[in-house]
Scaffold this motif. Sequence first.
Motif, mmCIF file in Angstrom:
data_model
loop_
_atom_site.group_PDB
_atom_site.id
_atom_site.type_symbol
_atom_site.label_atom_id
_atom_site.label_comp_id
_atom_site.label_asym_id
_atom_site.label_seq_id
_atom_site.Cartn_x
_atom_site.Cartn_y
_atom_site.Cartn_z
ATOM 1 N N GLU A 32 0.794 -1.230 0.000
ATOM 2 C CA GLU A 32 0.000 0.000 0.000
ATOM 3 C C GLU A 32 0.828 1.283 0.000
ATOM 4 O O GLU A 32 0.277 2.365 0.137
ATOM 5 C CB GLU A 32 -0.924 0.004 1.227
ATOM 6 C CG GLU A 32 -1.904 -1.150 1.276
ATOM 7 C CD GLU A 32 -2.861 -1.154 0.102
ATOM 8 O OE1 GLU A 32 -3.287 -0.065 -0.322
ATOM 9 O OE2 GLU A 32 -3.182 -2.240 -0.399
ATOM 10 N N GLN A 33 2.130 1.198 -0.132
ATOM 11 C CA GLN A 33 3.003 2.383 -0.040
ATOM 12 C C GLN A 33 2.649 3.455 -1.079
ATOM 13 O O GLN A 33 2.198 3.116 -2.186
ATOM 14 C CB GLN A 33 4.460 1.947 -0.209
ATOM 15 C CG GLN A 33 4.771 1.248 -1.524
ATOM 16 C CD GLN A 33 6.194 0.740 -1.554
ATOM 17 O OE1 GLN A 33 7.123 1.338 -1.063
ATOM 18 N NE2 GLN A 33 6.384 -0.429 -2.153
ATOM 19 N N GLU A 42 -5.220 0.691 10.790
ATOM 20 C CA GLU A 42 -6.558 0.249 10.388
ATOM 21 C C GLU A 42 -6.487 -1.018 9.551
ATOM 22 O O GLU A 42 -7.291 -1.935 9.710
ATOM 23 C CB GLU A 42 -7.257 1.365 9.609
ATOM 24 C CG GLU A 42 -7.586 2.592 10.451
ATOM 25 C CD GLU A 42 -8.083 3.758 9.627
ATOM 26 O OE1 GLU A 42 -8.111 3.624 8.383
ATOM 27 O OE2 GLU A 42 -8.436 4.797 10.209
ATOM 28 N N PHE A 43 -5.528 -1.069 8.620
ATOM 29 C CA PHE A 43 -5.390 -2.220 7.736
ATOM 30 C C PHE A 43 -4.964 -3.475 8.499
ATOM 31 O O PHE A 43 -5.402 -4.577 8.188
ATOM 32 C CB PHE A 43 -4.362 -1.936 6.632
ATOM 33 C CG PHE A 43 -4.905 -1.111 5.500
ATOM 34 C CD1 PHE A 43 -6.208 -0.650 5.494
ATOM 35 C CD2 PHE A 43 -4.108 -0.804 4.409
ATOM 36 C CE1 PHE A 43 -6.710 0.106 4.453
ATOM 37 C CE2 PHE A 43 -4.593 -0.053 3.349
ATOM 38 C CZ PHE A 43 -5.898 0.415 3.379
ATOM 39 N N SER A 44 -4.093 -3.316 9.484
ATOM 40 C CA SER A 44 -3.517 -4.465 10.180
ATOM 41 C C SER A 44 -4.299 -4.900 11.417
ATOM 42 O O SER A 44 -4.121 -6.007 11.917
ATOM 43 C CB SER A 44 -2.078 -4.150 10.595
ATOM 44 O OG SER A 44 -2.059 -3.072 11.524
ATOM 45 N N THR A 122 -6.135 -5.380 2.465
ATOM 46 C CA THR A 122 -4.950 -5.513 1.607
ATOM 47 C C THR A 122 -4.789 -6.917 1.026
ATOM 48 O O THR A 122 -3.992 -7.118 0.115
ATOM 49 C CB THR A 122 -3.669 -5.175 2.386
ATOM 50 O OG1 THR A 122 -3.534 -6.077 3.489
ATOM 51 C CG2 THR A 122 -3.693 -3.748 2.889
ATOM 52 N N VAL A 123 -5.525 -7.874 1.549
ATOM 53 C CA VAL A 123 -5.355 -9.266 1.119
ATOM 54 C C VAL A 123 -5.756 -9.465 -0.338
ATOM 55 O O VAL A 123 -5.127 -10.236 -1.070
ATOM 56 C CB VAL A 123 -6.136 -10.222 2.046
ATOM 57 C CG1 VAL A 123 -6.012 -11.665 1.573
ATOM 58 C CG2 VAL A 123 -5.615 -10.108 3.472
ATOM 59 N N GLY A 128 -4.101 -10.596 -5.945
ATOM 60 C CA GLY A 128 -3.829 -10.047 -7.273
ATOM 61 C C GLY A 128 -2.359 -10.161 -7.635
ATOM 62 O O GLY A 128 -2.011 -10.483 -8.783
ATOM 63 N N LYS A 129 -1.489 -9.922 -6.654
ATOM 64 C CA LYS A 129 -0.050 -9.989 -6.903
ATOM 65 C C LYS A 129 0.387 -11.405 -7.243
ATOM 66 O O LYS A 129 1.155 -11.630 -8.192
ATOM 67 C CB LYS A 129 0.709 -9.489 -5.670
ATOM 68 C CG LYS A 129 2.212 -9.424 -5.850
ATOM 69 C CD LYS A 129 2.886 -8.815 -4.631
ATOM 70 C CE LYS A 129 4.389 -8.706 -4.817
ATOM 71 N NZ LYS A 129 5.039 -8.080 -3.633
#
Length: 347
Positions: A32-33, A42-44, A122-123, A128-129
């Motif tokens: 997310e950088q 929040e994400f973690s 973010t998962v 996608g990656k």
Amino acid sequence: MDALSSAQNKLLPEMSVLLKKRYQILQTINQEQPIGRRTLSEFSGMTERDIRKETDLLREQQLIEMKSAGMVITRQGEEVLDSLKSFMQKLTGIADLADKLKKQLKISDVIVVPLDSDTAVTVKNQIGKEAARLLEMNFTGETKVAVTGGSTMAAIAKELKGEKAYPSLQFIAARGGLGEDVLHQANTIASAFAEKTGGSFKTLYLPDHLSEEAYAMMMKEPLIKEMMDLYEQTDLVVHGIGNAEELALRRQSTAEEVQMITEGGAVSEAFGYYFDAEGNVVYRIRSAGIQLEQVQKAPNIIAVAGGHSKAKAILSYFKNAPERTVLVTDEGAATEVLKLIENIGGN
């Protein structure tokens, strides 16, 4: 988990917890950088105090940098992530999870990323990656790739490296429009794939859902015939798997269609086909997009779907999926699918 990891975990269980935490933080920053501490918190799901403590340590180790726009990963940080990837899969049990799911679904391979995309935003990008790296391995010669729509498919387009041009690639929109956000439509995603790779693309500017009369008429059109011929020549299909009721609503299906889908016990949707829990087709929309029999003839197939809420849909679709399919999913979905299989076996 291998013997060394298991012994290490028993002797120093706190080390495993700390390693997982820092690995997750570093992975999220990489994904997310640039990202600020509050957003990272929040994400973690960690407190800002905890995030500050851990990111200060990562900065001291020169794994991340603090910039005005937010934290970014360094080259050294990227190398650490790559070096630890296989070890973390063993430590967390992800590798075993993927192997069990592969055997249960009877398919070519399963790639599982940590956590659950239903609860960690973010998962989906990580799915996608992984799918993007897998897709890039197939960029050889004159390859025709059929792609569907959806947010996970859009995540793949975002994660393609675009460092090398592949002019012989052709991306084909496998579906028409669903009336959804244009960024998530197959046409847009096929275009994004082509832009990233230097390939070409073919679009299908038709509604995904056609009346009987419109379908019969459109199938006579030269452009549609050309698309159907391209689907026959497809070397690789990349697609998502949807929840049946959710897709029916997105298509703005009629009350009669929704009733047929519901009463038929539909659980999953792919390529305009609705499947019940046993993998039987209970309803099929009239679509000028790729047909199921064309998908099943494709030499290579990549399916992407994540989140524990997709477990029933994944299990339903893979009752009849070609064995050469590779599934890219997350820990939440994989764990829930195996629970469902275990429950079925226990009844």
